[in-house]
Design an enzyme around this catalytic site. Sequence first.
Site, short mmCIF file in Angstrom:
data_model
loop_
_atom_site.label_atom_id
_atom_site.label_comp_id
_atom_site.label_asym_id
_atom_site.label_seq_id
_atom_site.Cartn_x
_atom_site.Cartn_y
_atom_site.Cartn_z
N GLY A 1 -10.71 -30.88 5.76
CA GLY A 1 -11.70 -31.92 5.96
C GLY A 1 -12.91 -31.71 5.09
O GLY A 1 -13.17 -30.60 4.60
N HIS B 1 -15.44 -30.57 13.75
CA HIS B 1 -16.07 -29.77 12.70
C HIS B 1 -16.79 -30.68 11.69
O HIS B 1 -17.95 -30.45 11.35
CB HIS B 1 -15.00 -28.91 12.01
N GLU B 2 -16.07 -31.71 11.24
CA GLU B 2 -16.66 -32.61 10.24
C GLU B 2 -17.81 -33.41 10.84
O GLU B 2 -18.82 -33.63 10.18
CB GLU B 2 -15.60 -33.56 9.66
N GLN C 1 -21.37 -32.53 2.17
CA GLN C 1 -20.86 -31.35 1.44
C GLN C 1 -20.76 -31.60 -0.07
O GLN C 1 -20.59 -30.66 -0.84
CB GLN C 1 -19.50 -30.91 2.00
N CYS D 1 -14.69 -23.30 6.54
CA CYS D 1 -15.40 -24.45 5.99
C CYS D 1 -15.50 -24.27 4.48
O CYS D 1 -15.78 -23.17 4.00
CB CYS D 1 -16.80 -24.52 6.60
N LEU D 2 -15.28 -25.37 3.75
CA LEU D 2 -15.34 -25.30 2.29
C LEU D 2 -16.76 -24.99 1.78
O LEU D 2 -16.93 -24.61 0.63
CB LEU D 2 -14.82 -26.60 1.67
N HIS E 1 -21.08 -31.68 10.72
CA HIS E 1 -21.74 -31.70 9.41
C HIS E 1 -22.73 -32.86 9.30
O HIS E 1 -23.77 -32.74 8.63
CB HIS E 1 -20.70 -31.84 8.28
NI NI Z 1 -17.06 -27.69 7.02
#
Ligand code: NI
Length: 154
Positions: free
Chosen positions: A46, A130-131, A51, A88-89, A134
Amino acid sequence: MAIRNIVQVGDEVLRKKSAPVTAFDEKLHELLDDMKETLKAANGAGLAAVQVGILRRAFIVDVAEGYFEFINPVFVKTKGRQVGEEGCLSVRGKYGTVERPRVVEIKAFDRDGKEFKLKAYDFFARAICHEYDHLDGVLYIDKATDLKIEGKSK
Ligand code: NI
């Protein structure tokens, strides 16, 4: 389409609250297409617009159930609990244990401004939570009960 740079933890933009998307236009489509390409290149589950440095309430999820885009999402209902690992990226090389609802019902708009409702379970629900976090400047490391370095034995 283009691969965009993924903002890393420490950059204050990740801590800001994203504003609603107001125009479902070509610019939004380009952003989503770029996010999709960026997510695939990073082999992630995701990615939220913040991000890639865009403070708008939009995120994408790519899981076993398929590829989904969520614009201006709102939770309708959450149910149950699951405890599992996530990464997480924007927090490279780490992962941690986070408690999330097991089931989520979410309302959102697609890229053309059409509203839809969706029910997600297990990892799909985890990815959505999670997303969604953000969009409010929250990272999983704020909620994780432990944090591990990738590649090291537990
Ligand atoms: Ni993330």
